[in-house]
Design a protein around this motif. Structure first.
Motif, PDB file in Angstrom:
ATOM      1  N   GLU A 139      93.168 -89.999   0.506  1.00  0.00           N
ATOM      2  CA  GLU A 139      93.675 -88.437   0.256  1.00  0.00           C
ATOM      3  C   GLU A 139      93.319 -87.981  -1.157  1.00  0.00           C
ATOM      4  O   GLU A 139      93.245 -88.714  -2.020  1.00  0.00           O
ATOM      5  N   GLU A 140      92.919 -86.757  -1.006  1.00  0.00           N
ATOM      6  CA  GLU A 140      92.726 -85.792  -2.212  1.00  0.00           C
ATOM      7  C   GLU A 140      91.512 -86.613  -3.234  1.00  0.00           C
ATOM      8  O   GLU A 140      91.539 -86.826  -4.178  1.00  0.00           O
ATOM      9  N   PHE A 141      90.461 -86.905  -2.162  1.00  0.00           N
ATOM     10  CA  PHE A 141      89.055 -87.493  -2.765  1.00  0.00           C
ATOM     11  C   PHE A 141      89.424 -88.790  -3.604  1.00  0.00           C
ATOM     12  O   PHE A 141      88.692 -89.022  -4.371  1.00  0.00           O
ATOM     13  N   ARG A 182      81.225-101.424  -7.464  1.00  0.00           N
ATOM     14  CA  ARG A 182      81.534-100.951  -6.387  1.00  0.00           C
ATOM     15  C   ARG A 182      80.884 -99.598  -5.956  1.00  0.00           C
ATOM     16  O   ARG A 182      80.805 -99.002  -6.966  1.00  0.00           O
ATOM     17  N   SER A 183      80.806 -99.064  -4.867  1.00  0.00           N
ATOM     18  CA  SER A 183      80.475 -97.808  -4.483  1.00  0.00           C
ATOM     19  C   SER A 183      81.547 -96.996  -4.642  1.00  0.00           C
ATOM     20  O   SER A 183      82.694 -97.432  -4.485  1.00  0.00           O
ATOM     21  N   ILE A 184      81.392 -95.621  -5.312  1.00  0.00           N
ATOM     22  CA  ILE A 184      82.426 -94.764  -5.422  1.00  0.00           C
ATOM     23  C   ILE A 184      82.208 -93.680  -4.598  1.00  0.00           C
ATOM     24  O   ILE A 184      81.053 -93.416  -4.230  1.00  0.00           O
ATOM     25  N   PRO A 185      83.190 -93.062  -4.035  1.00  0.00           N
ATOM     26  CA  PRO A 185      83.044 -91.792  -3.303  1.00  0.00           C
ATOM     27  C   PRO A 185      81.940 -90.853  -4.033  1.00  0.00           C
ATOM     28  O   PRO A 185      82.064 -90.488  -5.275  1.00  0.00           O
ATOM     29  N   VAL A 186      81.327 -89.948  -3.306  1.00  0.00           N
ATOM     30  CA  VAL A 186      80.477 -89.150  -3.847  1.00  0.00           C
ATOM     31  C   VAL A 186      81.217 -87.622  -3.641  1.00  0.00           C
ATOM     32  O   VAL A 186      81.289 -87.110  -2.649  1.00  0.00           O
ATOM     33  N   THR A 187      81.810 -87.317  -4.492  1.00  0.00           N
ATOM     34  CA  THR A 187      82.546 -86.021  -4.641  1.00  0.00           C
ATOM     35  C   THR A 187      81.853 -84.866  -4.972  1.00  0.00           C
ATOM     36  O   THR A 187      82.657 -83.844  -5.071  1.00  0.00           O
ATOM     37  N   ALA A 188      80.788 -84.926  -5.557  1.00  0.00           N
ATOM     38  CA  ALA A 188      80.032 -83.428  -5.970  1.00  0.00           C
ATOM     39  C   ALA A 188      78.488 -83.794  -6.024  1.00  0.00           C
ATOM     40  O   ALA A 188      78.048 -85.028  -6.223  1.00  0.00           O
ATOM     41  N   VAL A 207      74.220 -86.304  -8.503  1.00  0.00           N
ATOM     42  CA  VAL A 207      75.235 -86.716  -8.183  1.00  0.00           C
ATOM     43  C   VAL A 207      76.519 -87.245  -8.707  1.00  0.00           C
ATOM     44  O   VAL A 207      76.193 -87.951  -9.894  1.00  0.00           O
ATOM     45  N   SER A 208      77.659 -87.136  -8.563  1.00  0.00           N
ATOM     46  CA  SER A 208      78.753 -87.462  -9.270  1.00  0.00           C
ATOM     47  C   SER A 208      78.815 -88.752  -9.579  1.00  0.00           C
ATOM     48  O   SER A 208      78.622 -89.601  -8.486  1.00  0.00           O
ATOM     49  N   SER A 217      81.325 -84.155  -0.048  1.00  0.00           N
ATOM     50  CA  SER A 217      80.513 -83.066  -0.933  1.00  0.00           C
ATOM     51  C   SER A 217      79.431 -82.516  -0.100  1.00  0.00           C
ATOM     52  O   SER A 217      78.829 -83.556   0.942  1.00  0.00           O
ATOM     53  N   ALA A 218      78.835 -81.384  -0.157  1.00  0.00           N
ATOM     54  CA  ALA A 218      77.624 -81.012   0.450  1.00  0.00           C
ATOM     55  C   ALA A 218      76.951 -79.816  -0.635  1.00  0.00           C
ATOM     56  O   ALA A 218      77.567 -79.494  -1.397  1.00  0.00           O
TER      57      ALA A 218
END
Lengths: 839, 448
Positions: free
Chosen positions: A185-187, B145-151, B163-164, B410-411
């Motif tokens: 949640e919340e990224f 670890r991989s982290i979420p791509v948020t931007a 890429v963030s 993100s996109a």
């Protein structure tokens, strides 16, 4: 005592006497440093017992809590887990910390020898996979830790809307939702995969960032380190988690600790459906049913605070277990003595009193007994004639005889029907005027005929067809939907407040949301329809329709606690049959207990389980053996309710005085003495009518109907202009019958009640009526002392003593108008505790 | 070693290190000789890290707050120092055996000796806004670890993708799938990257959850941080240059939308109309209006000229994550946790129609002005584009390997509109052509 003093005293008592259901506080994590723990005195145990005898620790993060018990020559036991010294054959395999918990170091096997005093005992430990990676399990470590630290409790993030934008399922009952909330949640804001310690999930509970819940974790806590590891490992979710099927809490039932021994280490073992078991003591949440008797530390150390008995409850995920611990203090100069027991009731009550060193009260006087038993069995005060006859009777069997006589009376049937009227929610709002009258007549018939309780329950639960020809069907009109009926049935016949489980697993007991809907599946097809013919409705069964689980959306099959597969199938299309069959079978664990406990509560002022419709593991009976014995007696006598009433009322326990002695003054649980209680609203109104001779009239019913015999509290359309009386009853706690909970009946005291008694309309009208008893007696020329004597006999079921009589006569002789002086005295008497209370 | 440096350098070193306290509270700052103690540099960071958690705007134990100089001084500097120095467990702050290290206590004592002076202009200003901009610690060389791509953002050349990363921006060459550049000195969480339309400037919004929010302006040529804007005590989520390049709008967890001149970096507007986090903002083509998406379940439109909120849209049942003006600027698209893409009117906030309903939350909406299409990224395993005026001709941009596909957080659309990119929760970046929605590249955006 002067009249003013009497009044002042009764007001005080009225305002002070307060009772109610205990508030259920959610668990506080008790740190051991904050608990007062006396040094354990080892002494000379004759033998040690260690638990477990063998164990395998599989994985480097597993732990094992040992329990070492010392047995002594005098038969007493003590928990020596923390006092024992531990020696390992192979010290490289594991260590035992100061709490007696075993932490693995390397693979292998070893013997652990515990020593205390001159005694010693061994257990065998195997350690496997100590060197292999042991990833943290989301289901069995992360979630239990969040539950243990209180994060997911109802007052915090476990509340339906969460706290501060962070919402967890209550006590981790929905793991997949919790995973999404915590990790996604919340990224992904709450976890930091590259620097786990920086995670919001950890920085908040260690209060590095403002946290409404305060500090819940410290970096050196094992729980904290496990959470860090879980995040470091990438917040893995168990691919196919084994299911935890049960937990075991040790030590088992019935351990009594005598001071100076007052601590007990607990252990929780979890069993999984893949056949494995783990010690989860360090992950379990512990609670005590009464923190004033015993507190349990976060490490599972139960610490006795004062004498008494508690249930210690352990929770791991959705599994709950409880066990009973007793704590005994030695009372100086205690010398056991008790009247000869009349039946098993007294034997079991005395057993318990002796165990906890309380002294039973003496047997009450005939006067007190007569008043008490009349009020309990008929709701009414005995008449002057009855009182005089009873007091004059020299027979030693007069008490049992009176009891039988009262039980056979019409008044008894009517008064006890009113209790069922409360429980079954008889009101015109629900079933119309004639519906109430018919249902009430049906109940009264059942009580008058002493219908076996199982038949009574079956006829209510299985009612079908027109409510005019089968009034018990009105039960199904008292609920608006399946949930209502399920919850009412459960509370009435299973003694369980299951409502919480409608939306989430029950936080205090083992009822789950699945159970709730499994139970309601029995009632889902019941339908009612108004026919438009008077207040008639028809109860019928639909042929299909399934209750849907709110989370899965899937239809739920009928379910019953501790039932076999075949128990769940009805012989006919009516599913209720299977339920009724299961409910009323002799082996049902709830049915008989709930009813005998209810009867005991009505008669003794407090249920063996209290509140009496709240049976659960975390609310243990004050006297388990007594409850069992009563239930067995009830079942053996084919659910004969009158037999149970008779047994209790004939016991010393019921007939004990309300006067306390220094050895039982602080007991309110174990029936060492009678608990005085205020007359109920209806009893009080009838008593006022009896004493003043101006009985209240209720227009909609037969003119002689007493308040304790009213079919419903809201017969208003036939009762206009009578609001004042209803108001009096309301003020004194007559329930509106909106719930099946006995708690709806008010038993507390209020300022409104005091005012009602001082100068309320009802009291004023009765006391000052020229047609009342005192004015009639005066007009008939009765002597003053005779009038006074009768007043006392009516109000208190006893004659006035010489001093009381003298005060009254003096007051009368000083006044110019004996009528108004007698009114004063009457008014003073009805404002006394002795009148207002059953004692 | 520090003591051997010349005074000025020592001073700066002390400064930087003191500021690092925000991230590493366990770190103990040096005592820099007889230098004057600075409230901004030496005292405020300690107050923020050690006192504000309990005495701040969110929780103010004992009705006492330290989040501005004026508030902190209500009890007097004497008491602050007394409390810090006290031996009495019930009196000492911070409580519970968590007392300050000796060197920090000495800084406070010396600050008191110099009469507890304040070295900023406004004593009412929040502490977080007066402490010097943080020099963020270096990013890890490779990620465990991989982290979420948020931007995400395309370079003007379309060959590179910004890429963030973690405390950095990662610049990837799309055809080669190689990491070509790392831009440091950024916060650990980055939620928005925006390219100035004409100048070589980057705006990066992000922060540290629960502690810091900020927008950094970066010189693309030198990778230097030019400015730090919109500093607050929780994340910044969005920073967007206006199409004419003259303004920058920012938004964050403090619920405000702020507008700055890009020449002077002076703030010209501040809108505090939202009651919860503002997740995203976007400009209209004329650079006169802003639309915002908020966790308060609304989307709003603000007019810069009148300095007013024009509309509040309440058609979403949940968080609103993303907004985007329709081609003519009279309508707005918005999407949120209810999975809906709504088109509504700026004029009155009335729904025009529901354009799409995804299974999962809609996180990002982008307009493709040349083809008059609108694209959305969501929790569903594909990107979707549809015609912006009638929701027709849905096109799917699907991953090559659907197995490990996760929510697209993100996109971005390239300036020439020929490419569209998405970054997912598991750290994978994908690039498609917009014309025939062919997958051009798919790679893990993780420095190994």
């Amino acid at each position: 005592m002067t009249i003013q003093k009497l009044i002042a005293k009764s007001v005080l008592v009225l305002l002070i006497v307060v009772s109610g259901t205990p508030l259920q506080a959610e668990n506080e994590l008790h740190e051991e440093a904050d608990l007062k723990i006396d040094t354990i005195q080892v002494g000379q145990p004759v033998k040690l017992v260690i638990s477990p005898k063998t164990f395998t620790l599989d994985g480097k993060h597993q732990q094992l809590q040992l329990i070492v018990t010392g047995l002594y020559a005098d038969g007493s036991v003590a928990d020596l887990t923390r006092a024992a010294s531990y020696q390992l054959d192979q010290p490289e395999i594991a260590t035992v910390n100061q709490r007696g918990a075993v932490v693995p170091k390397s693979n292998g096997e070893t013997t652990i020898r515990a020593k205390a005093g001159d005694a010693s005992i061994e257990m065998k430990l195997a350690v496997t996979n100590a060197e292999s990676p042991d990833p943290v399990s989301f289901h069995f470590q992360t979630l239990p830790i969040l539950s243990k630290t209180g994060c997911s409790m109802g007052a915090c993030h476990g509340s339906p809307h969460g706290k501060g934008g962070f919402r967890l399922s209550l006590r981790a009952f929905d793991p997949s939702l919790d995973y999404r909330t915590i990790v996604e949640e919340e990224f992904g804001r709450r976890v930091n995969l590259l620097e786990p310690q920086q995670s919001l999930l950890l920085a908040k509970p260690r209060t590095e960032i403002a946290h409404g819940g305060g500090q819940r974790l410290r970096p050196d806590d094992v729980e904290y380190q496990r959470l860090v590891q879980w995040i470091r490992e990438g917040c893995q979710v168990d691919p196919e988690p084994a299911r935890c099927t049960s937990i075991r809490l040790e030590p088992g039932e019935g351990r009594f600790l005598r001071r100076p021994h007052h601590v007990q280490q607990m252990r929780v073992t979890a069993y999984f459906d893949d056949g494995s078991k783990r010690d989860v003591t360090h992950l379990a949440v512990f609670e005590s049913s009464d923190d004033t008797i015993c507190k349990v530390s976060r490490h599972g150390l139960a610490v006795g605070q004062r004498r008494g008995e508690v249930a210690v409850i352990a929770r791991f995920l959705d599994q709950i277990e409880s066990t009973v611990l007793g704590f005994i203090d030695t009372v100086p100069n205690f010398d056991w003595q008790a009247p000869e027991p009349k039946s098993y009731v007294d034997e079991l009550v005395y057993q318990r009193l002796k165990q906890f060193q309380y002294l039973p009260a003496k047997i009450c006087s005939d006067e007190v007994f007569l008043r008490r038993v009349s009020l309990d069995l008929t709701g009414l005060l005995p008449s002057v004639e009855q009182t005089e006859a009873f007091l004059a009777d020299p027979s030693s069997e007069k008490r049992p005889q009176l009891i039988d006589q009262l039980l056979a009376s019409d008044e008894h049937a009517l008064f006890w029907s009113q209790k069922w009227g409360d429980l079954l929610k008889l009101s015109t709002r629900q079933m119309g005027h004639s519906g109430v009258l018919k249902f009430h007549r049906w109940i009264k018939q059942s009580v008058a005929n002493n219908q076996p309780y199982d038949q009574f329950a079956r006829e209510i639960l299985l009612a079908s067809g027109s409510t005019l020809s089968n009034p018990a069907g009105n039960f199904y009109r008292t609920g608006s939907d399946t949930s209502d009926i399920t919850e009412s049935t459960s509370q009435l016949f299973l003694g369980t407040r299951i409502g919480c489980a409608k939306c989430h697993n029950h936080p205090y007991e083992r009822w789950t949301q699945d159970n709730y809907y499994g139970l309601s599946a029995f009632f889902h097809r019941v339908a009612t329809r108004q026919t438009g013919r008077g207040d008639e409705a028809v109860v019928w069964m639909r042929r299909e329709g399934e209750v849907k689980h709110p989370v899965s959306g899937q239809p739920v099959s009928p379910w019953l606690p501790a039932a076999q597969e075949h128990d769940l199938v009805s012989q006919s299309t009516d599913r209720r049959e299977a339920f009724a069959q299961w409910l009323t079978s002799a082996g049902n664990p709830f049915f008989a207990k709930v009813e005998v406990n209810r009867i005991a509560a009505y008669l003794l002022g407090r249920g063996i389980v209290e509140p009496f419709d709240d049976h659960r593991d975390s609310n243990p009976p004050a006297n388990g053996p007594l409850l069992e014995a009563l239930a067995k007696d009830f079942t053996d006598h084919k659910f004969d309710r009158r037999h149970i009433i008779r047994t209790i009322v004939n016991s010393n326990t019921y007939q004990a005085t309300a006067e306390t002695n220094r050895y039982n003054v602080d007991d309110a649980r174990f029936y060492s003495h009678f608990q005085p209680r205020r007359l109920t609203a209806e009893q009080l109104l009838d008593a006022l009518g009896e004493v003043t001779g101006v009985p209240e009239r209720f227009v909609s019913v037969h003119p002689d109907t007493k308040a304790t015999q009213l079919p419903a509290p809201d017969l208003k359309e036939h009762n206009r202009g009578q609001i004042g009386e209803i108001e009096f009853l309301k003020v004194f706690g007559m329930p509106e019958r909106q719930t099946v909970c006995q708690c709806e009946r008010g038993t507390d005291s209020s300022l409104g009640q005091a005012l009602e008694l001082f100068n309320g309309g009802t009291v004023h009208r009765m006391v000052s009526s020229k047609q009342n008893r005192i004015h009639r007696s005066l007009a008939a020329g009765e002597p003053h002392d005779q009038i006074l004597k009768e007043l006392y006999l009516r109000a208190f079921s006893r004659a006035p003593n010489a001093q009381e009589l003298q005060i009254g006569l003096d007051y009368l002789s000083r006044s110019e108008d004996p009528g108004s002086a007698l009114e004063d005295i009457l008014w003073a008497l009805i404002n006394q505790d002795e009148f207002l209370f059953q004692h | 070693m520090i003591s051997q440096m010349p005074p000025l350098v020592r001073r700066c070193a002390g400064l930087t290190l003191a500021c690092l306290l925000l991230i590493h509270p366990a770190w103990q700052p040096c005592v820099c000789g007889d230098d004057v103690v600075s409230f901004r540099n030496d005292i405020a960071p300690v107050l923020i890290a050690k006192c504000q958690p309990c005495h701040g705007p969110k929780k103010s134990s004992g009705d006492y707050r330290v989040d501005s100089f004026e508030r902190a001084m209500v009890v007097g500097a004497d008491e602050i120092v007394d409390r810090i120095e006290s031996e009495d467990d019930d009196f000492r702050m911070p409580p519970d055996g968590d007392s300050l290290p000796k060197q920090q206590r000495e800084l406070f004592a010396r600050w008191l000796d110099q009469e507890a002076t304040y070295d900023d202009l406004n004593p009412k200003a929040s502490l977080i806004s007066i402490v010097p901009g943080i020099q963020h610690p270096a990013a890890p060389g490779h990620y465990l670890r991989s982290i979420p791509v948020t931007a995400l953002a395309f370079s003007k050349s379309h060959t590179e993708l910004y890429v963030s990363g973690y405390r950095e921006l990662l610049v990837w060459n799309i055809p080669e799938r190689t990491l070509t550049k790392r831009i440091p000195n950024l916060p650990p969480r980055i939620r928005c990257i925006d390219m100035h339309p004409s100048r070589p400037l980057l705006a990066v919004a992000g922060g540290i959850p629960g502690r810091l929010g900020e927008v950094r302006i970066i010189d693309q040529n030198t990778s230097q941080v030019l400015r730090v804007l919109h500093r607050s005590d929780d994340m910044c989520f969005s920073a967007r240059f206006s199409p004419d390049g003259r303004k920058l709008a920012t938004a964050g967890a403090d619920g405000t939308v702020q507008v700055f001149e890009t020449d002077s970096w002076i703030r010209t507007h501040r809108f505090a109309n939202h009651s919860d986090w503002v997740q995203q903002i976007t400009w209209n083509q004329a650079s006169t209006r802003l639309a915002s998406a908020s966790r308060d379940h609304t989307a709003k439109v603000f007019d810069l000229e009148s300095n007013k909120r024009l509309t509040s849209y309440t058609g979403h049942d949940g968080n609103v994550y993303s907004v985007c003006f329709a081609p003519k600027g009279d309508d707005v698209f918005s999407g949120g946790s209810d999975g809906k893409l709504m088109r509504w009117r700026v004029e009155d906030g009335k729904t025009v129609r529901e354009f799409a309903r995804q299974q999962e939350a809609v996180y990002q909406i982008g307009l493709l002005p040349q083809t008059q299409r609108v694209a959305i990224a969501s929790g569903d395993p594909y990107l979707l584009s549809i015609i912006a005026h009638n929701a027709g001709e849905p096109k799917r941009f699907s991953p090559g390997d659907t197995e490990g596909q996760a929510a697209n957080l993100s996109a971005a659309v390239s300036f020439d509109e020929r490419l569209i990119a998405a970054g997912d929760r598991h750290g994978t970046v994908r690039v498609w052509t917009t014309e025939n929605h062919q997958l051009m590249a798919e790679f893990a955006a993780r420095p190994e």
